[in-house]
Design a protein around this motif. Structure first.
Motif, mmCIF file in Angstrom:
data_model
loop_
_atom_site.group_PDB
_atom_site.id
_atom_site.type_symbol
_atom_site.label_atom_id
_atom_site.label_comp_id
_atom_site.label_asym_id
_atom_site.label_seq_id
_atom_site.Cartn_x
_atom_site.Cartn_y
_atom_site.Cartn_z
ATOM 1 N N TYR A 68 1.012 -0.958 -0.109
ATOM 2 C CA TYR A 68 -0.022 0.070 -0.063
ATOM 3 C C TYR A 68 0.886 1.233 -0.026
ATOM 4 C CZ TYR A 68 -3.043 3.766 1.510
ATOM 5 O OH TYR A 68 -3.715 5.029 1.682
ATOM 6 N N SER A 75 -4.862 -0.763 7.184
ATOM 7 C CA SER A 75 -5.090 -1.724 6.125
ATOM 8 C C SER A 75 -5.486 -2.757 6.783
ATOM 9 C CB SER A 75 -3.558 -1.770 5.299
ATOM 10 O OG SER A 75 -3.625 -2.718 4.361
ATOM 11 N N ARG A 77 -5.319 -6.837 5.938
ATOM 12 C CA ARG A 77 -4.788 -7.727 4.968
ATOM 13 C C ARG A 77 -5.526 -9.214 5.306
ATOM 14 N NH1 ARG A 77 -3.135 -5.218 1.358
ATOM 15 N NH2 ARG A 77 -2.178 -7.164 0.485
#
Length: 147
Positions: A68, A75, A77
């Motif tokens: 990213y 984020s 994942r």
């Protein structure tokens, strides 16, 4: 104050060290290693002065890969393979200066395949037994009605 104004006006800016962002993970940690049993990790980082962040991932000791780059401070994942994963993030300020990396280690451990098979077989037996009881009950009910 006058010195800083003069420096900025003249095109110079005092050198400020870019502070690495703080990287957090909601997974439980033991000895500095966060553990995931489902291959999902939610990462969050903070640095109020940064314009851009870079997030990289290393899997099982391989090379780091950029996952990213942008202004977001988190984020999620998913689909991580079993094994060790290292995530690292750094911030980049308005002048393009990058901070040092901040990293976090995640260990993904899925359920053992033998246990999964045992649970699937047990579940299959329960389903077949339930269907058998329903069919047997229905047939007995029909016999009683006809008698």
């Amino acid at each position: 104050m006058l010195l800083c104004f003069t420096c900025i006006f003249a095109g110079f800016s005092p050198a400020l060290a870019v502070v690495p962002p703080e990287l957090n993970c909601a997974l439980p940690a033991e000895d500095g290693i966060h553990r995931s049993s489902d291959g999902v990790v939610d990462l969050k980082w903070t640095d109020q002065r940064a314009l851009t962040y870079q997030l990289e991932q290393q899997t099982n000791g391989g090379d780091f890969e950029l996952r990213y780059e942008g202004p977001d401070q988190s984020s999620v994942r998913t689909g991580l393979s079993q094994g060790d994963h290292v995530f690292r993030v750094r911030s980049i300020d308005s002048e393009g200066q990058a901070s040092a990396w901040t990293d976090i280690r995640i260990q993904v451990e899925y359920m053992e395949p033998a246990r999964v098979r045992l649970l699937l077989i047990t579940g299959g037996i329960v389903v077949l037994a339930t269907i058998s009881v329903i069919i047997f009950g229905h047939l007995n009910h029909r016999k009683e009605e006809s008698a």
